[in-house]
Design an enzyme around this catalytic site. Structure first.
Site, PDB file in Angstrom:
ATOM      1  CD  GLU A  74       5.439   3.601  12.225  1.00  0.00           C
ATOM      2  OE1 GLU A  74       5.316   2.382  12.432  1.00  0.00           O
ATOM      3  OE2 GLU A  74       5.457   4.448  13.125  1.00  0.00           O
ATOM      4  N   GLY A  75       8.306   0.436   8.858  1.00  0.00           N
ATOM      5  CA  GLY A  75       8.560  -0.606   7.858  1.00  0.00           C
ATOM      6  C   GLY A  75       9.154   0.016   6.623  1.00  0.00           C
TER       7      GLY A  75
END
Length: 362
Positions: free
Chosen positions: A210-211
């Site tokens: 998620e990043g």
């Protein structure tokens, strides 16, 4: 991309050309399969409006970043609870001054300063982070439900600013806390039977997906810091500064507000340096982005702990045990965790040179 094609009348048709060709073998999160998928000549359908996918993806991604932060906090909490229980039960050695429990064969691990340091580090993170998570959840409710436009605007600033901080700091500390729990367990922590080694394996992925956390630092300095000349930053700096000013003459709060004030000023100094660096050479800002994000997180946590301390001081006499516990944990955070932020300021303002120096050989 459906597995089985569906006719116009809803009937099942031919199998689509989508295939799971293998499972990845991972370090942790074994209950969540990661697959290699092949879509050779498969039929797929557009979901949503054309050219709006990136916007939809970022809406999903920002929410997911908060959820992943909660994953880090959840793993930290269960790791801490297990470590505390083990340290209270495990008898090993004696207190340095004198036996704490002379009637027993040995004292519990909780008499040893270094074990207490590890437990308090875990405890101060879990409780402070839970406070920040709940505050941010409240701001999300305000953002979506308040009838006051200014309240919604302020809440949006807080949520936007805290999203990369929660994702990065919570997942880093989630992994660190799981590792620390293993250390409290000693050799038993390395054995699967006791369970804590799984927390360390499962927590590691949250810093990546998620990043990756490095991306969160770039998001903070590239999007959040310059937004409308620091509008998002003011959603934290204004209430934090107002809190310090409101309790400036409160002697009981001095041990919490003084370090908070000093670190707010240092964070403002780092923010100004980052803004100027970004205008001259973006590598200078990017080189310290991760340290800046962590410094920001530590100061936000200090703000949370100062407020917790204020609430503890206001508790009635019959809740003295709870009040003393919260004050002790807040004191530990201010004295033993927060000082890291000062060293981060030194790293941030060192700039790009030692990192981007071509002489390092790559």
């Amino acid at each position: 991309v459906p597995k089985i094609m569906v006719g116009d009348d809803g009937s099942l048709g031919a199998r689509n050309a989508v295939v799971c060709s293998g499972l990845e073998h991972k370090m942790g999160i074994h209950a969540s399969p990661t697959c290699v998928m092949q879509y050779d000549n498969a039929i797929g359908y557009l979901v949503g409006e054309p050219h709006r996918g990136l916007k939809a993806m970022f809406t999903m991604m920002n929410e997911a970043r908060l959820y992943v932060g909660m994953q880090g906090l959840g793993l930290a909490e269960v790791a801490y609870q297990n470590a505390l229980s083990y340290a209270q039960d495990r008898l090993q050695g004696r207190a340095l001054k004198a036996p704490k429990f002379p009637e027993k064969a040995a004292d519990p691990l909780t008499v040893h300063p270094d074990v207490r340091r590890m437990l308090l580090t875990m405890k101060s993170f879990c409780e402070g982070a839970r406070s920040l998570a709940l505050e941010t959840a409240l701001k999300i409710d305000v953002l979506h439900r308040s009838n006051d436009a200014q309240e919604r605007e302020d809440a949006e600033g807080w949520v936007q600013l805290m999203t990369p901080i929660i994702k990065s700091y919570f997942t880093e500390e989630g992994h660190t806390t799981a590792q620390t729990a293993m250390q409290v367990f000693g050799g038993h922590g390395y054995i699967a039977e006791y369970g804590v080694e799984q927390y360390a394996r499962d927590a590691r992925i949250a810093m990546i997906y998620e990043g990756a956390n490095g991306i969160q630092g770039l998001d903070l300095i590239g999007r959040k810091l310059p937004h409308k000349y620091g509008k998002y930053l003011r959603s934290f700096f204004h209430p934090a500064t107002e809190f310090v000013d409101a309790h400036r003459d409160d002697a009981a709060m001095a041990e919490f507000t003084k370090p908070l004030y000093q670190n707010i000023k240092q964070l403002q100094q780092a923010s100004l340096w980052m803004a100027r660096a970004g205008l001259t050479n973006m590598d200078d800002a990017a080189a310290g982005a991760s340290e800046y994000l962590r410094q920001f997180a530590l100061v936000v946590m200090a703000y949370q702990w100062a407020r917790i301390a204020k609430a503890a001081l206001a508790l009635p006499a019959e809740q003295k045990t709870l009040a003393d516990e919260k004050l002790a944990t807040a004191r530990f955070f201010m004295q033993r965790v927060l000082p890291e932020a000062t060293s981060l300021l030194i790293k941030i303002t060192a700039g790009r040179k030692s990192i981007m120096d071509e002489a390092v050989g790559f």
